[in-house]
Design a protein around this motif. Structure first.
Motif, PDB file in Angstrom:
ATOM      1  N   VAL A  76       0.843  -1.202   0.000  1.00 41.77           N
ATOM      2  CA  VAL A  76       0.000   0.000   0.000  1.00 41.77           C
ATOM      3  C   VAL A  76       0.877   1.250   0.000  1.00 41.77           C
ATOM      4  O   VAL A  76       0.653   2.193  -0.767  1.00 41.77           O
ATOM      5  N   PHE A  77       1.901   1.252   0.847  1.00 40.55           N
ATOM      6  CA  PHE A  77       2.806   2.396   0.913  1.00 40.55           C
ATOM      7  C   PHE A  77       3.613   2.518  -0.376  1.00 40.55           C
ATOM      8  O   PHE A  77       3.922   3.621  -0.830  1.00 40.55           O
ATOM      9  N   GLY A  78       3.957   1.364  -0.967  1.00 45.16           N
ATOM     10  CA  GLY A  78       4.687   1.387  -2.227  1.00 45.16           C
ATOM     11  C   GLY A  78       3.865   1.995  -3.350  1.00 45.16           C
ATOM     12  O   GLY A  78       4.363   2.811  -4.136  1.00 45.16           O
ATOM     13  N   ILE A  79       2.602   1.612  -3.437  1.00 39.78           N
ATOM     14  CA  ILE A  79       1.724   2.144  -4.479  1.00 39.78           C
ATOM     15  C   ILE A  79       1.524   3.648  -4.294  1.00 39.78           C
ATOM     16  O   ILE A  79       1.584   4.428  -5.262  1.00 39.78           O
ATOM     17  N   LEU A  80       1.291   4.073  -3.057  1.00 37.38           N
ATOM     18  CA  LEU A  80       1.110   5.498  -2.782  1.00 37.38           C
ATOM     19  C   LEU A  80       2.367   6.290  -3.139  1.00 37.38           C
ATOM     20  O   LEU A  80       2.286   7.373  -3.737  1.00 37.38           O
ATOM     21  N   LEU A  81       3.536   5.743  -2.785  1.00 33.65           N
ATOM     22  CA  LEU A  81       4.785   6.433  -3.076  1.00 33.65           C
ATOM     23  C   LEU A  81       5.013   6.555  -4.577  1.00 33.65           C
ATOM     24  O   LEU A  81       5.411   7.617  -5.076  1.00 33.65           O
ATOM     25  N   LEU A 112       8.680  -2.070  -2.615  1.00 35.86           N
ATOM     26  CA  LEU A 112       7.641  -2.383  -1.638  1.00 35.86           C
ATOM     27  C   LEU A 112       6.443  -3.037  -2.301  1.00 35.86           C
ATOM     28  O   LEU A 112       5.812  -3.943  -1.744  1.00 35.86           O
ATOM     29  N   THR A 113       6.124  -2.596  -3.511  1.00 33.82           N
ATOM     30  CA  THR A 113       4.968  -3.146  -4.236  1.00 33.82           C
ATOM     31  C   THR A 113       5.259  -4.530  -4.788  1.00 33.82           C
ATOM     32  O   THR A 113       4.473  -5.465  -4.613  1.00 33.82           O
ATOM     33  N   LEU A 114       6.415  -4.685  -5.449  1.00 36.04           N
ATOM     34  CA  LEU A 114       6.746  -5.979  -6.050  1.00 36.04           C
ATOM     35  C   LEU A 114       7.054  -7.035  -4.999  1.00 36.04           C
ATOM     36  O   LEU A 114       6.914  -8.237  -5.268  1.00 36.04           O
ATOM     37  N   ASP A 115       7.475  -6.608  -3.805  1.00 31.15           N
ATOM     38  CA  ASP A 115       7.738  -7.585  -2.748  1.00 31.15           C
ATOM     39  C   ASP A 115       6.457  -8.307  -2.346  1.00 31.15           C
ATOM     40  O   ASP A 115       6.510  -9.378  -1.740  1.00 31.15           O
ATOM     41  N   GLU A 116       5.308  -7.737  -2.691  1.00 29.34           N
ATOM     42  CA  GLU A 116       4.028  -8.394  -2.437  1.00 29.34           C
ATOM     43  C   GLU A 116       3.285  -8.648  -3.748  1.00 29.34           C
ATOM     44  O   GLU A 116       2.065  -8.662  -3.800  1.00 29.34           O
ATOM     45  N   TYR A 127       1.933 -14.333   1.241  1.00 28.55           N
ATOM     46  CA  TYR A 127       3.304 -13.829   1.351  1.00 28.55           C
ATOM     47  C   TYR A 127       4.313 -14.915   1.698  1.00 28.55           C
ATOM     48  O   TYR A 127       5.364 -15.025   1.070  1.00 28.55           O
ATOM     49  N   TRP A 128       3.996 -15.756   2.699  1.00 33.02           N
ATOM     50  CA  TRP A 128       4.935 -16.790   3.115  1.00 33.02           C
ATOM     51  C   TRP A 128       4.547 -18.175   2.603  1.00 33.02           C
ATOM     52  O   TRP A 128       5.152 -19.170   3.002  1.00 33.02           O
ATOM     53  N   SER A 129       3.564 -18.254   1.735  1.00 34.56           N
ATOM     54  CA  SER A 129       3.168 -19.548   1.186  1.00 34.56           C
ATOM     55  C   SER A 129       4.033 -19.879  -0.033  1.00 34.56           C
ATOM     56  O   SER A 129       4.887 -19.089  -0.450  1.00 34.56           O
ATOM     57  N   THR A 130       3.796 -21.042  -0.619  1.00 33.52           N
ATOM     58  CA  THR A 130       4.545 -21.433  -1.813  1.00 33.52           C
ATOM     59  C   THR A 130       4.343 -20.430  -2.939  1.00 33.52           C
ATOM     60  O   THR A 130       5.291 -20.074  -3.654  1.00 33.52           O
ATOM     61  N   ASP A 131       3.111 -19.954  -3.113  1.00 34.52           N
ATOM     62  CA  ASP A 131       2.830 -18.970  -4.166  1.00 34.52           C
ATOM     63  C   ASP A 131       3.552 -17.651  -3.918  1.00 34.52           C
ATOM     64  O   ASP A 131       3.777 -16.878  -4.846  1.00 34.52           O
ATOM     65  N   GLY A 132       3.919 -17.399  -2.672  1.00 40.24           N
ATOM     66  CA  GLY A 132       4.602 -16.154  -2.342  1.00 40.24           C
ATOM     67  C   GLY A 132       5.961 -16.018  -2.997  1.00 40.24           C
ATOM     68  O   GLY A 132       6.505 -14.910  -3.087  1.00 40.24           O
ATOM     69  N   ASP A 137      10.495 -13.682  -7.801  1.00 43.07           N
ATOM     70  CA  ASP A 137      10.716 -13.654  -9.247  1.00 43.07           C
ATOM     71  C   ASP A 137      10.465 -12.257  -9.805  1.00 43.07           C
ATOM     72  O   ASP A 137      11.196 -11.786 -10.686  1.00 43.07           O
ATOM     73  N   ALA A 138       9.424 -11.581  -9.304  1.00 45.58           N
ATOM     74  CA  ALA A 138       9.097 -10.239  -9.777  1.00 45.58           C
ATOM     75  C   ALA A 138      10.222  -9.258  -9.447  1.00 45.58           C
ATOM     76  O   ALA A 138      10.607  -8.428 -10.282  1.00 45.58           O
ATOM     77  N   ILE A 139      10.749  -9.350  -8.237  1.00 47.84           N
ATOM     78  CA  ILE A 139      11.858  -8.481  -7.840  1.00 47.84           C
ATOM     79  C   ILE A 139      13.086  -8.756  -8.692  1.00 47.84           C
ATOM     80  O   ILE A 139      13.791  -7.835  -9.138  1.00 47.84           O
TER      81      ILE A 139
END
Length: 258
Positions: A76-81, A112-116, A127-132, A137-139
């Motif tokens: 959220v903070f990443g998108i706002l920034l 911050l955005t790509l980390d999620e 976030y901490w699951s296998t799909d997380g 990969d995005a980063i």
């Protein structure tokens, strides 16, 4: 004013893209250190965790942010920034040091955005699951692309309408087509990075597709031998190997969703 001379070789200086790259890298590392710290504290023994919460409720710096009972993710903070920086860039068209500052700020928001990334891809707290692991990969893609751009790569060159310009356009389209083949084969990271580094895309496009990809389902259906080879190459050992690398960088996944 900091400038970059693309013909200067080793004399290249820091430019906005490099500030972006450094900001993404540093923010990602810092974010993962914080989230791993928060996770480690939350998974302690109940009595120990309760005591710590009671004693550090007002002093703990690194903790989840909750407003009105809603957990606010750092994306959220990443998108706002990024939104603020984007508007500022359009409104002020900064140069020199100001542009470098805006680039670094945008890089912080991007990290911050790509980390999620996995969260807004699945619309779920994975976030901490296998799909997380898709966030890692995005980063990686963001770092690879910005890293190549630091070297002064140009997608299109020459005067508009000239033969050199049209040649570069055709070269770009061919490269994009090859990258699309990689993605159809289930190699998304290879395809994205391959847009910037074409040899990587060519290798990925020529090799076997992943067994669960669009390409394998359509083209290997009548070729059982090839499908068997694909399953052998991209089997559990392959996934486990890459997952170990991702977990080493960003923390162990697959043991929870928060």
């Amino acid at each position: 004013m900091i400038e970059l001379n693309f013909g200067a070789g080793n004399d290249r200086l820091l430019v906005p893209v490099m500030w972006l790259f450094v900001a993404v890298l540093v923010t990602f590392v810092a974010t993962r250190l914080v989230t791993r710290h928060i996770r480690a504290r939350s998974t302690r023994e109940p009595s120990e965790a309760t005591t710590e919460v009671e004693s550090e409720a007002t002093t703990q710096v690194f903790r989840d942010i909750n407003i009105g009972g809603v957990h606010i993710h750092h994306q959220v903070f990443g998108i706002l920034l990024m939104a603020i920086v984007g508007v500022a860039l359009i409104a002020t068209t900064p140069e020199g040091a100001a542009l470098n500052i805006f680039s670094a700020a945008f890089g912080v928001g991007l990290a911050l955005t790509l980390d999620e990334f996995a969260l807004w891809l699945h619309l779920d707290d994975v976030y901490w699951s296998t799909d997380g692991r898709k966030s890692i990969d995005a980063i990686f893609c963001a770092l690879a692309i910005t890293g190549v751009l630091i070297g002064g790569s140009e997608f299109v060159s020459g005067t508009i309408g000239s033969s050199g310009w049209w040649l570069s356009i055709c070269y770009l389209l061919v490269g994009l087509a090859i990258s699309v083949v990689c993605m159809l084969k289930g190699k998304f990271v290879t395809g994205i990075v391959g847009v910037m580094v074409e040899p990587i895309a060519i290798i990925g496009a020529l090799r076997l597709a992943k067994p669960d990809s669009w390409w394998a389902r359509r083209r290997y259906a009548t070729k059982p031998a090839r499908m068997q080879r694909a399953r052998a190459r991209f089997g559990e050992e392959y996934n486990a190997r890459w997952n170990r690398i991702r977990d080493l960088v960003a923390g162990e996944h697959g043991t929870g969703t928060s």
